[in-house]
Design an enzyme around this catalytic site. Structure first.
Site, PDB file in Angstrom:
ATOM      1  N   GLY A   1       0.827  -1.202   0.000  1.00 24.72           N
ATOM      2  CA  GLY A   1       0.000   0.000   0.000  1.00 24.72           C
ATOM      3  C   GLY A   1       0.866   1.259   0.000  1.00 24.72           C
ATOM      4  N   SER A   2       0.365   2.282   0.652  1.00 24.44           N
ATOM      5  CA  SER A   2       1.032   3.590   0.586  1.00 24.44           C
ATOM      6  C   SER A   2       2.363   3.649   1.325  1.00 24.44           C
ATOM      7  CB  SER A   2       0.096   4.679   1.117  1.00 24.44           C
ATOM      8  OG  SER A   2      -1.034   4.809   0.281  1.00 24.44           O
ATOM      9  N   THR A   3       2.700   2.628   2.117  1.00 23.44           N
ATOM     10  CA  THR A   3       4.045   2.630   2.716  1.00 23.44           C
ATOM     11  C   THR A   3       5.110   2.599   1.615  1.00 23.44           C
ATOM     12  OG1 THR A   3       4.051   0.206   2.924  1.00 23.44           O
ATOM     13  CG2 THR A   3       3.242   1.468   4.811  1.00 23.44           C
TER      14      THR A   3
ATOM     15  N   LYS B   1       5.026   4.318  -1.084  1.00 23.50           N
ATOM     16  CA  LYS B   1       5.211   5.651  -1.656  1.00 23.50           C
ATOM     17  C   LYS B   1       6.489   6.297  -1.134  1.00 23.50           C
ATOM     18  CE  LYS B   1       0.267   6.393  -2.275  1.00 23.50           C
ATOM     19  NZ  LYS B   1      -0.966   6.960  -1.718  1.00 23.50           N
TER      20      LYS B   1
END
Length: 656
Positions: free
Chosen positions: A311-313, A315
């Site tokens: 997920g956004s980790t 990014k």
């Protein structure tokens, strides 16, 4: 009667010369003399016989003293001397399977970094019998059951009646039970010395410890990885784990799992400078003493075996590669407008709280998916692959656990534009949580990719590490002039010091003003990144409203030392989360509670007195100013905008 009339032998004799007249003489008959001689001889003979017995008994006593007190025979020699049948190596059913070698080395103890025992070996015995020597199997079984209540008497009678020379009766009995059975005096019953692995702290780090089989050989976890070392060196194996931190992390993680009704969870605490794993928790767990009966889901180590879309980790890696490769700056702006790729749409959950164009710092703070996809497109497929490969995201995470799994990544041949974009915001590939922690550490420790390790760096690693250099964490030693100085990270440099400092500020911004506000822990200046990914179902499709929620963070950001990762699998919303099952509402608060509790245990205390000054030093703007001489990416300057095809943003102003 006149003396003359007496016989010559009875006549009185005249005294001999020198004998006084009138003195009396003792005259004994010959029979009495012979009787006295016989008595004297008997006394002499009895004395001789007594002395003989005394010598014999003395010799026996002396021999017994030497045999039992001064120079006793070893138990193994007594067994050999009494012609006890050989014991097979491992066969609970009594079949002879080869030569038996008595154990000569006991398995070493495993401790945490502070010397607390995590695994020890206890002395036990195995009871076996030679049925050919038994007189009454039924009587023997009945007597044995008096000492071993759990013994199946009928089965024992059957085994003792077999026409064999060896059958096992019971394994791992205590020394007290061994003495009690020995006192029964049953012929044909023998004992084999052994040991049993015991885990004094039960559930603490159960998946990390693993377990051993019936022959005391490691079959999982560090017990398996270091099996040869543990059986050949009695020196305790000191792990990097701290049972105090482990207990606190498990406590908070279990509370979060129960509160949000998640099906699983995991958490990791790692030193970002040395790679030492201080805590590794995976739930559900089990009592390590019952390894053989634990369900598969409990033995599953989610920290290294579980593969989850980050997920956004992820990014954080997209921002890091863009900064390091020079394709983006913190003042560049990227579109948050949904992107349509075929029948799929890349969009954000909600966009009402930010503008359609965000700077790189705001992209990270608000965690915009389309903006992250645009950044990844600017990096390009080839450089994105190289970055992730160098960061170790394409390989097994190097840790001393056999269960460490290989990540699920797209094929290079199929790494097209859609893959570039989806990977840019953490979808389309699956990684173990420890890989995310390792990548997070590299972004804040000055740009060094350290190797995670379960070994305390205080010991000599050369004696406990495999030959493969990828699995050998580099040891460090404080300098003699500065013994208290923090150890320098060891590993390849992938990010510059300057960009690492920028990333630290960006991660702090995510907590102070972005999606990770609930992760704040006053006085510890934490920074981090939220990550929410839809869970993949059993048939390969995404499950709507079933999420993997995670938060990866570091504290303190002004001097990064510890990375903390929290993940909950399929949590449910509560009234406190206002119906949301995203990381900012579930994983981030758990992260905050863990940091607040473990900080003092790690010798770090909240600095509230200097909080304003430290936060000011870590501050970075949501809308950074553009330095003179640079043209920022953004509206009208997007290199992908066909209107700018003839006037790229790199000219005439500087981009690097």
């Amino acid at each position: 009667m006149p003396s003359d009339a007496l016989p010559p032998s009875d006549r009185p004799q005249a005294p001999k010369s020198g004998q006084q007249k009138g003195a009396r003489t003792s005259v004994l008959p010959k029979s009495a003399k012979r009787q006295r001689v016989t008595l004297d001889q008997m006394h002499a003979r009895l004395l001789g016989v007594g002395m003989g017995f005394l010598v014999i008994y003395g010799a026996v006593a002396l021999k017994a003293t030497f045999a039992t007190v001064l120079m006793p025979m070893a138990p193994e020699k007594r067994q050999i001397a009494s012609q006890v049948p050989e014991i097979p190596k491992s066969d609970p059913h009594g079949a002879i399977s080869g030569d038996f070698v008595l154990p000569s080395v006991k398995r070493a103890t495993i401790t945490d970094r502070n010397g607390q025992a995590l695994a020890i070996s206890l002395p036990v015995a195995q009871v076996y019998a030679n049925p050919m020597e038994l007189i009454d199997p039924e009587d023997a079984a009945k007597k044995l059951r008096q000492v071993l209540p759990q013994l199946d008497e009928a089965e024992t009678v059957r085994r003792l009646s077999l026409k064999k020379q060896f059958v096992y009766i019971a394994r791992d009995i205590s020394p007290v039970q061994e003495i009690a059975i020995n006192n029964l005096g049953i012929p044909g019953i023998y004992f084999e010395p052994g040991e049993r692995r015991h885990y004094p702290l039960g559930r603490t780090a159960a998946q990390v410890m693993g377990g051993v089989d019936i022959d005391d050989h490691g079959v999982a976890g560090v017990e398996r990885y270091f099996d040869q070392r543990l059986n050949s060196d009695r020196t305790p194996l000191r792990l990097s784990l701290d049972v105090r931190i482990q207990a606190v992390v498990r406590d908070e993680l279990q509370a979060a799992q129960d509160n949000f009704s998640a099906i699983g969870a995991c958490a990791i605490v790692m030193d970002v400078r040395t790679g030492e794993v201080i805590a590794m928790v995976s739930l559900p767990d089990f009592d390590a003493n019952d390894f053989g009966h634990a369900p598969n889901d409990a033995r599953f180590n989610r920290a290294v075996t579980g593969m989850y879309e980050p997920g956004s980790t992820y990014k954080l890696q997209t921002a890091a590669m863009a900064l390091q490769l020079g394709v983006a700056h913190i003042w560049d702006k990227f579109s948050t407008i949904p992107i349509h790729v075929g029948r799929f749409k890349i969009s954000d959950i909600r966009t009402d709280h930010f503008a359609p164009w965000l700077s790189l710092t705001a992209v990270m703070a608000y965690s915009s998916n389309p903006a992250a996809a645009h950044i990844a497109l600017d990096v390009g497929a080839q450089r994105q692959q190289e970055w992730l490969r160098n960061m170790g995201f394409f390989d097994r995470v190097p840790i001393q656990l056999p269960e460490a799994g290989r990540p699920i990544v797209p094929s290079v041949r199929n790494w097209g534009i859609s893959t570039v974009m989806t990977v840019g915001f953490g979808h389309g590939m699956a990684e173990p949580p420890l890989s995310i922690v390792r990548g997070t550490a590299a972004t804040v420790n000055g740009g060094i990719l350290v190797t995670p390790t379960l070994l305390s760096q205080a010991q000599d690693l050369n004696d406990t590490q495999p030959a493969d250099p990828m699995l050998r964490p580099a040891a460090y030693k404080p300098t003699e002039t500065q013994p208290d100085k923090l150890p320098e990270p060891v590993g390849p440099r992938l990010i510059s010091e300057e960009n690492s400092a920028i990333l630290r500020r960006i991660l702090r911004l995510d907590v102070t003003q972005g999606s990770g506000k609930n992760a704040e822990s006053p006085g510890y200046f934490v920074g981090g990144k939220t990550g929410t990914a839809e869970k993949i179902g059993p048939h390969g499709g995404y499950l709507k409203h079933v999420n993997i929620t995670a938060f990866t963070g570091v504290f303190p950001m002004n001097a990064p030392r510890y990375a903390v990762y929290v993940m909950l699998d399929a949590p449910h919303a509560t009234a406190a989360t206002h119906g949301w099952t995203t990381a900012g509402w579930i994983a981030a608060p758990t992260f905050s509670k863990i940091v607040s509790r473990i900080g003092p245990m790690l010798g770090m205390f909240p600095d509230t007195a200097n909080a304003a000054a430290i936060d000011a030093a870590l501050a970075i703007s949501m809308d950074p100013a553009v330095p003179h001489g640079y043209r920022p990416l953004g509206p009208g300057n997007d290199p992908g905008d066909p209107r700018n095809a003839k006037t790229p943003p790199h000219a005439p102003l500087k981009r690097n």
